[in-house]
Design a protein around this motif. Sequence first.
Motif, PDB file in Angstrom:
ATOM      1  N   MET A   1       0.844  -1.177   0.000  1.00  0.00           N
ATOM      2  CA  MET A   1       0.000   0.000   0.000  1.00  0.00           C
ATOM      3  C   MET A   1       0.887   1.237   0.000  1.00  0.00           C
ATOM      4  SD  MET A   1      -3.189   0.987  -0.063  1.00  0.00           S
ATOM      5  CE  MET A   1      -4.016  -0.534   0.330  1.00  0.00           C
ATOM      6  N   VAL A   2       0.437   2.260  -0.687  1.00  0.00           N
ATOM      7  CA  VAL A   2       1.122   3.546  -0.700  1.00  0.00           C
ATOM      8  C   VAL A   2       0.156   4.582  -0.139  1.00  0.00           C
ATOM      9  CG1 VAL A   2       2.276   5.282  -2.111  1.00  0.00           C
ATOM     10  CG2 VAL A   2       2.429   2.869  -2.752  1.00  0.00           C
ATOM     11  N   HIS A   3       0.569   5.225   0.956  1.00  0.00           N
ATOM     12  CA  HIS A   3      -0.233   6.291   1.545  1.00  0.00           C
ATOM     13  C   HIS A   3       0.349   7.604   1.035  1.00  0.00           C
ATOM     14  CE1 HIS A   3      -2.778   8.363   4.410  1.00  0.00           C
ATOM     15  NE2 HIS A   3      -1.724   9.099   4.738  1.00  0.00           N
ATOM     16  N   ILE A   4      -0.470   8.403   0.371  1.00  0.00           N
ATOM     17  CA  ILE A   4      -0.014   9.651  -0.232  1.00  0.00           C
ATOM     18  C   ILE A   4      -0.675  10.821   0.482  1.00  0.00           C
ATOM     19  CG2 ILE A   4       0.115  10.993  -2.367  1.00  0.00           C
ATOM     20  CD1 ILE A   4      -0.424   8.258  -3.834  1.00  0.00           C
ATOM     21  N   ARG A   5       0.145  11.757   0.923  1.00  0.00           N
ATOM     22  CA  ARG A   5      -0.353  13.012   1.498  1.00  0.00           C
ATOM     23  C   ARG A   5       0.069  14.124   0.552  1.00  0.00           C
ATOM     24  NH1 ARG A   5       2.061  11.837   7.419  1.00  0.00           N
ATOM     25  NH2 ARG A   5       0.948   9.892   7.758  1.00  0.00           N
ATOM     26  N   PHE A   6      -0.896  14.717  -0.132  1.00  0.00           N
ATOM     27  CA  PHE A   6      -0.587  15.714  -1.151  1.00  0.00           C
ATOM     28  C   PHE A   6      -1.598  16.850  -1.098  1.00  0.00           C
ATOM     29  CE2 PHE A   6      -0.906  17.313  -5.562  1.00  0.00           C
ATOM     30  CZ  PHE A   6       0.400  17.714  -5.746  1.00  0.00           C
ATOM     31  N   GLU A   7      -1.096  18.041  -0.857  1.00  0.00           N
ATOM     32  CA  GLU A   7      -1.916  19.256  -0.841  1.00  0.00           C
ATOM     33  C   GLU A   7      -3.187  19.116  -0.010  1.00  0.00           C
ATOM     34  OE1 GLU A   7      -2.358  20.512  -4.931  1.00  0.00           O
ATOM     35  OE2 GLU A   7      -0.318  21.300  -4.930  1.00  0.00           O
ATOM     36  N   GLY A   8      -2.999  18.639   1.212  1.00  0.00           N
ATOM     37  CA  GLY A   8      -4.114  18.544   2.144  1.00  0.00           C
ATOM     38  C   GLY A   8      -4.981  17.310   1.984  1.00  0.00           C
ATOM     39  N   ARG A   9      -4.663  16.467   1.022  1.00  0.00           N
ATOM     40  CA  ARG A   9      -5.437  15.237   0.818  1.00  0.00           C
ATOM     41  C   ARG A   9      -4.602  14.038   1.248  1.00  0.00           C
ATOM     42  NH1 ARG A   9      -6.724  14.791  -5.248  1.00  0.00           N
ATOM     43  NH2 ARG A   9      -4.559  15.445  -5.348  1.00  0.00           N
ATOM     44  N   SER A  10      -5.274  12.999   1.674  1.00  0.00           N
ATOM     45  CA  SER A  10      -4.624  11.724   1.970  1.00  0.00           C
ATOM     46  C   SER A  10      -5.361  10.633   1.221  1.00  0.00           C
ATOM     47  CB  SER A  10      -4.668  11.416   3.468  1.00  0.00           C
ATOM     48  OG  SER A  10      -3.869  12.321   4.181  1.00  0.00           O
ATOM     49  N   VAL A  11      -4.600   9.769   0.581  1.00  0.00           N
ATOM     50  CA  VAL A  11      -5.205   8.683  -0.176  1.00  0.00           C
ATOM     51  C   VAL A  11      -4.308   7.451  -0.069  1.00  0.00           C
ATOM     52  CG1 VAL A  11      -4.122   9.412  -2.348  1.00  0.00           C
ATOM     53  CG2 VAL A  11      -6.201   8.060  -2.417  1.00  0.00           C
ATOM     54  N   ASP A  12      -4.924   6.288  -0.006  1.00  0.00           N
ATOM     55  CA  ASP A  12      -4.206   5.013  -0.006  1.00  0.00           C
ATOM     56  C   ASP A  12      -4.425   4.338  -1.355  1.00  0.00           C
ATOM     57  OD1 ASP A  12      -3.224   5.169   2.638  1.00  0.00           O
ATOM     58  OD2 ASP A  12      -5.147   4.492   3.416  1.00  0.00           O
ATOM     59  N   LEU A  37      -1.520  11.198  -9.597  1.00  0.00           N
ATOM     60  CA  LEU A  37      -2.150  12.449  -9.173  1.00  0.00           C
ATOM     61  C   LEU A  37      -2.385  13.406 -10.339  1.00  0.00           C
ATOM     62  CD1 LEU A  37      -0.022  13.107  -5.957  1.00  0.00           C
ATOM     63  CD2 LEU A  37      -2.386  12.256  -6.057  1.00  0.00           C
ATOM     64  N   ASP A  38      -1.857  13.054 -11.508  1.00  0.00           N
ATOM     65  CA  ASP A  38      -1.970  13.879 -12.715  1.00  0.00           C
ATOM     66  C   ASP A  38      -1.319  15.248 -12.508  1.00  0.00           C
ATOM     67  OD1 ASP A  38      -2.643  14.239 -15.386  1.00  0.00           O
ATOM     68  OD2 ASP A  38      -4.578  15.145 -14.897  1.00  0.00           O
ATOM     69  N   VAL A  39      -0.086  15.212 -11.978  1.00  0.00           N
ATOM     70  CA  VAL A  39       0.711  16.422 -11.782  1.00  0.00           C
ATOM     71  C   VAL A  39       2.130  16.143 -12.292  1.00  0.00           C
ATOM     72  CG1 VAL A  39      -0.620  17.198  -9.780  1.00  0.00           C
ATOM     73  CG2 VAL A  39       1.437  15.833  -9.428  1.00  0.00           C
ATOM     74  N   ASN A  40       2.905  17.206 -12.524  1.00  0.00           N
ATOM     75  CA  ASN A  40       4.309  17.033 -12.894  1.00  0.00           C
ATOM     76  C   ASN A  40       5.086  16.479 -11.710  1.00  0.00           C
ATOM     77  OD1 ASN A  40       4.208  17.963 -15.556  1.00  0.00           O
ATOM     78  ND2 ASN A  40       4.340  20.089 -14.893  1.00  0.00           N
ATOM     79  N   SER A  41       6.047  15.619 -11.984  1.00  0.00           N
ATOM     80  CA  SER A  41       6.805  14.991 -10.899  1.00  0.00           C
ATOM     81  C   SER A  41       7.611  16.012 -10.103  1.00  0.00           C
ATOM     82  CB  SER A  41       7.713  13.889 -11.440  1.00  0.00           C
ATOM     83  OG  SER A  41       8.603  14.404 -12.395  1.00  0.00           O
ATOM     84  N   ASP A  42       7.920  17.178 -10.677  1.00  0.00           N
ATOM     85  CA  ASP A  42       8.658  18.182  -9.912  1.00  0.00           C
ATOM     86  C   ASP A  42       7.851  18.723  -8.734  1.00  0.00           C
ATOM     87  OD1 ASP A  42       6.882  19.621 -11.528  1.00  0.00           O
ATOM     88  OD2 ASP A  42       8.308  21.261 -11.885  1.00  0.00           O
ATOM     89  N   ARG A  43       6.533  18.556  -8.766  1.00  0.00           N
ATOM     90  CA  ARG A  43       5.698  18.980  -7.633  1.00  0.00           C
ATOM     91  C   ARG A  43       5.962  18.121  -6.395  1.00  0.00           C
ATOM     92  NH1 ARG A  43       0.241  20.639  -9.476  1.00  0.00           N
ATOM     93  NH2 ARG A  43      -0.217  20.888  -7.264  1.00  0.00           N
ATOM     94  N   LEU A  44       6.586  16.973  -6.585  1.00  0.00           N
ATOM     95  CA  LEU A  44       6.888  16.074  -5.467  1.00  0.00           C
ATOM     96  C   LEU A  44       8.371  16.110  -5.087  1.00  0.00           C
ATOM     97  CD1 LEU A  44       4.780  12.989  -6.587  1.00  0.00           C
ATOM     98  CD2 LEU A  44       4.157  14.720  -4.912  1.00  0.00           C
ATOM     99  N   SER A  45       9.129  17.040  -5.652  1.00  0.00           N
ATOM    100  CA  SER A  45      10.575  17.063  -5.410  1.00  0.00           C
ATOM    101  C   SER A  45      10.931  17.269  -3.937  1.00  0.00           C
ATOM    102  CB  SER A  45      11.249  18.129  -6.278  1.00  0.00           C
ATOM    103  OG  SER A  45      10.773  19.422  -5.938  1.00  0.00           O
TER     104      SER A  45
END
Length: 66
Positions: A1-12, A37-45
């Motif tokens: 499982m991957v838990h992602i916390r991105f811009e105020g959202r959390s998703v598994d 997430l349909d974003v550029n990977s640099d947003r996760l740098s």
Amino acid sequence: MVHIRFEGRSVDVPKTQLGIAAGMNDVAVKERVARHLDVNSDRLSAYVIDRRPSGDLIVRPEAVYG
């Protein structure tokens, strides 16, 4: 499982849904998460990946204390 916390959202998301295999480096994991997430990977740098003993991953912003 991957838990992602991105811009105020959390998703598994299952690793298989993201195409994440054992031993993938952080850059490859971030690329797959960004695609999901349909974003550029640099947003996760500035994000870090915590690898849990269970094999789960947590993708989250770097914590700043002080």
